[in-house]
Design a protein around this motif. Structure first.
Motif, PDB file in Angstrom:
ATOM      1  N   GLU A  44      12.926  47.671 -26.352  1.00 54.03           N
ATOM      2  CA  GLU A  44      13.973  46.656 -26.341  1.00 54.03           C
ATOM      3  C   GLU A  44      14.240  46.079 -27.729  1.00 54.03           C
ATOM      4  OE1 GLU A  44      13.466  43.732 -23.224  1.00 54.03           O
ATOM      5  OE2 GLU A  44      12.371  45.209 -22.014  1.00 54.03           O
ATOM      6  N   LEU A  45      13.413  46.438 -28.699  1.00 53.22           N
ATOM      7  CA  LEU A  45      13.582  45.965 -30.074  1.00 53.22           C
ATOM      8  C   LEU A  45      14.510  46.916 -30.824  1.00 53.22           C
ATOM      9  CD1 LEU A  45       9.887  45.032 -30.954  1.00 53.22           C
ATOM     10  CD2 LEU A  45      11.664  43.574 -29.958  1.00 53.22           C
ATOM     11  N   PRO A  46      15.069  46.469 -31.954  1.00 53.08           N
ATOM     12  CA  PRO A  46      15.902  47.367 -32.765  1.00 53.08           C
ATOM     13  C   PRO A  46      15.092  48.576 -33.238  1.00 53.08           C
ATOM     14  CG  PRO A  46      16.055  45.095 -33.550  1.00 53.08           C
ATOM     15  CD  PRO A  46      14.967  45.124 -32.533  1.00 53.08           C
ATOM     16  N   GLU A  47      15.797  49.634 -33.582  1.00 49.73           N
ATOM     17  CA  GLU A  47      15.124  50.817 -34.112  1.00 49.73           C
ATOM     18  C   GLU A  47      14.314  50.424 -35.346  1.00 49.73           C
ATOM     19  OE1 GLU A  47      14.861  54.084 -33.103  1.00 49.73           O
ATOM     20  OE2 GLU A  47      15.721  53.284 -31.258  1.00 49.73           O
ATOM     21  N   PRO A  48      13.097  50.933 -35.484  1.00 50.07           N
ATOM     22  CA  PRO A  48      12.271  50.561 -36.640  1.00 50.07           C
ATOM     23  C   PRO A  48      12.801  51.140 -37.944  1.00 50.07           C
ATOM     24  CG  PRO A  48      11.199  52.264 -35.355  1.00 50.07           C
ATOM     25  CD  PRO A  48      12.430  51.863 -34.598  1.00 50.07           C
ATOM     26  N   LYS A  49      12.480  50.458 -39.040  1.00 53.79           N
ATOM     27  CA  LYS A  49      12.865  50.938 -40.366  1.00 53.79           C
ATOM     28  C   LYS A  49      11.954  52.078 -40.822  1.00 53.79           C
ATOM     29  CE  LYS A  49      14.420  46.344 -41.647  1.00 53.79           C
ATOM     30  NZ  LYS A  49      14.138  45.149 -42.416  1.00 53.79           N
ATOM     31  N   ARG A  79       6.142  46.774 -38.154  1.00 54.50           N
ATOM     32  CA  ARG A  79       7.451  46.228 -37.785  1.00 54.50           C
ATOM     33  C   ARG A  79       7.534  44.763 -38.189  1.00 54.50           C
ATOM     34  NH1 ARG A  79      10.050  49.468 -33.233  1.00 54.50           N
ATOM     35  NH2 ARG A  79      11.479  47.734 -33.448  1.00 54.50           N
ATOM     36  N   ASP A  80       8.780  44.268 -38.350  1.00 53.01           N
ATOM     37  CA  ASP A  80       9.001  42.896 -38.811  1.00 53.01           C
ATOM     38  C   ASP A  80       9.353  41.911 -37.703  1.00 53.01           C
ATOM     39  OD1 ASP A  80       8.558  43.598 -41.491  1.00 53.01           O
ATOM     40  OD2 ASP A  80      10.651  44.200 -41.746  1.00 53.01           O
ATOM     41  N   GLU A  81       9.705  42.392 -36.512  1.00 52.15           N
ATOM     42  CA  GLU A  81      10.134  41.490 -35.444  1.00 52.15           C
ATOM     43  C   GLU A  81       8.981  40.592 -35.006  1.00 52.15           C
ATOM     44  OE1 GLU A  81      12.280  45.369 -35.290  1.00 52.15           O
ATOM     45  OE2 GLU A  81      10.168  44.838 -35.136  1.00 52.15           O
TER      46      GLU A  81
END
Length: 104
Positions: A44-49, A79-81
């Motif tokens: 559910e999180l944005p695609e990782p960098k 990840r940064d979230e």
């Protein structure tokens, strides 16, 4: 500290014993403060960098009465979230518990 290994068709289950007693209430409060019962699934999180092909993963299963849910995170430390940071902290808490008992 695996005292009993039960083999299944797809998974094996180990019954772990602890060398010393635990303050389960304190551990539960620490984990719920980190959001273990409410974190969304990593999908559910944005695609990782950054994509990591090896590392650590966790699967959490939560039952509250008749309600059940499961979610997972892979390499949340990359990840940064805020949710991933919380998942990373949860892994540290569990790892600390296991290490205190002579586990990995």
């Amino acid at each position: 500290n695996c005292t009993e290994l039960r083999k299944g068709t797809k998974k094996d289950v180990c019954t772990a014993t602890f060398k010393s007693s635990q303050n389960w209430s304190n551990l539960y409060n620490q984990l719920t403060d980190l959001g273990i019962t409410t974190l969304p699934d990593q999908s559910e999180l944005p695609e990782p960098k950054v994509v990591v092909f090896d590392g650590v993963a966790m699967v959490v299963e939560v039952r509250d009465g008749a309600n059940y849910r499961a979610y997972q995170y892979s390499n949340p430390g990359f990840r940064d979230e805020p949710e991933a940071k919380a998942a990373s902290q949860i892994l540290l808490v569990i790892n600390s518990l296991l290490r205190s008992q002579g586990g990995t």
